[in-house]
Design a protein around this motif. Structure first.
Motif, PDB file in Angstrom:
ATOM      1  N   THR A  86       0.850  -1.193   0.000  1.00 25.53           N
ATOM      2  CA  THR A  86       0.000   0.000   0.000  1.00 25.53           C
ATOM      3  C   THR A  86       0.882   1.239   0.000  1.00 25.53           C
ATOM      4  O   THR A  86       2.057   1.182   0.364  1.00 25.53           O
ATOM      5  CB  THR A  86      -0.908   0.041   1.247  1.00 25.53           C
ATOM      6  OG1 THR A  86      -0.104  -0.080   2.407  1.00 25.53           O
ATOM      7  CG2 THR A  86      -1.957  -1.032   1.222  1.00 25.53           C
ATOM      8  N   GLU A  87       0.295   2.365  -0.385  1.00 27.23           N
ATOM      9  CA  GLU A  87       1.054   3.616  -0.429  1.00 27.23           C
ATOM     10  C   GLU A  87       1.570   4.022   0.941  1.00 27.23           C
ATOM     11  O   GLU A  87       2.615   4.643   1.054  1.00 27.23           O
ATOM     12  CB  GLU A  87       0.203   4.731  -1.042  1.00 27.23           C
ATOM     13  CG  GLU A  87       0.048   4.572  -2.539  1.00 27.23           C
ATOM     14  CD  GLU A  87      -0.619   5.761  -3.203  1.00 27.23           C
ATOM     15  OE1 GLU A  87      -0.797   6.808  -2.551  1.00 27.23           O
ATOM     16  OE2 GLU A  87      -0.960   5.633  -4.383  1.00 27.23           O
ATOM     17  N   ASP A  88       0.835   3.650   2.006  1.00 26.12           N
ATOM     18  CA  ASP A  88       1.304   4.000   3.349  1.00 26.12           C
ATOM     19  C   ASP A  88       2.230   2.934   3.941  1.00 26.12           C
ATOM     20  O   ASP A  88       2.716   3.080   5.057  1.00 26.12           O
ATOM     21  CB  ASP A  88       0.131   4.272   4.287  1.00 26.12           C
ATOM     22  CG  ASP A  88      -0.722   3.036   4.570  1.00 26.12           C
ATOM     23  OD1 ASP A  88      -0.411   1.928   4.074  1.00 26.12           O
ATOM     24  OD2 ASP A  88      -1.712   3.170   5.307  1.00 26.12           O
ATOM     25  N   SER A  90       1.511  -0.073   4.958  1.00 29.36           N
ATOM     26  CA  SER A  90       0.928  -0.849   6.051  1.00 29.36           C
ATOM     27  C   SER A  90       0.592  -2.290   5.690  1.00 29.36           C
ATOM     28  O   SER A  90       0.456  -3.126   6.577  1.00 29.36           O
ATOM     29  CB  SER A  90      -0.327  -0.154   6.578  1.00 29.36           C
ATOM     30  OG  SER A  90      -1.333  -0.127   5.577  1.00 29.36           O
TER      31      SER A  90
END
Length: 186
Positions: A86-88, A90
């Protein structure tokens, strides 16, 4: 993510895009390489269905692949093709020829979700991380990664309740739900 490094597969190799130098070669035959959003981690799937998660900063400092390896875990029953994050940073997502999409926590230590999909050639998270974009032999589609959305889809496709044998297998303590309960109507 910064564009400073590029990973190629076949024999997995990571090159510095500024100099063209080979900076890391973790696995002889990996697929679907991915960097974490901050560039500190690097993941690949091996041809034998294992995910390898590396400390890329440690690898860049000259550590061997074995020293930089954070975790190795089996993710697929057949050849794995792709791992994405994911972009974050996580969660990790894997998919391939074993006909399922699997969502893991950022370290690959916990399986969060397994979704039957059919064989997959490409996968990725949507920018909000709530869905997966997948493509296989049946074409591209969007798969929700929210359990409630998946349950809504599943409930809408139910055509019968459980048989007595299925009730005994899946609900050994009793309380086998009726079709109305399964559809969320009761």
């Amino acid at each position: 993510p910064s564009g400073d490094y590029v990973a190629v597969t076949g024999p997995t190799q990571v090159y510095d895009t500024r100099t063209g130098d080979l900076v890391f070669s973790p696995d002889p035959w990996g697929n679907g390489p991915a960097f974490s959003p901050d560039g500190s981690r690097f993941a690949i799937l091996t041809q034998s269905g294992f995910a390898h998660l590396y400390d890329f900063d440690l690898a860049l400092s000259g550590a061997s692949p074995e020293e930089a390896l954070i975790r190795e875990w089996q993710v697929l029953d057949a050849t794995g093709l792709v791992v994405r994050g994911t972009e974050d940073g996580s969660r990790l997502l894997t998919g391939g020829m074993d006909e399922r999409l699997v969502v893991f926590d950022r370290d690959g230590a916990e399986t969060l979700m397994r979704i039957p999909t059919g064989p997959l050639a490409t996968i990725d998270f949507t920018s909000d991380g709530r869905r997966a974009l997948v493509s296989g032999i049946d074409g591209p589609r969007i798969v929700p990664l929210d359990i409630e959305a998946l349950l809504t889809i599943a409930r809408s496709r139910l055509t019968r309740g459980f048989t007595p044998a299925e009730c005994a297998q899946f609900f050994p303590e009793g309380g086998c739900p009726a079709i109305e309960e399964l559809r969320g109507l009761a």
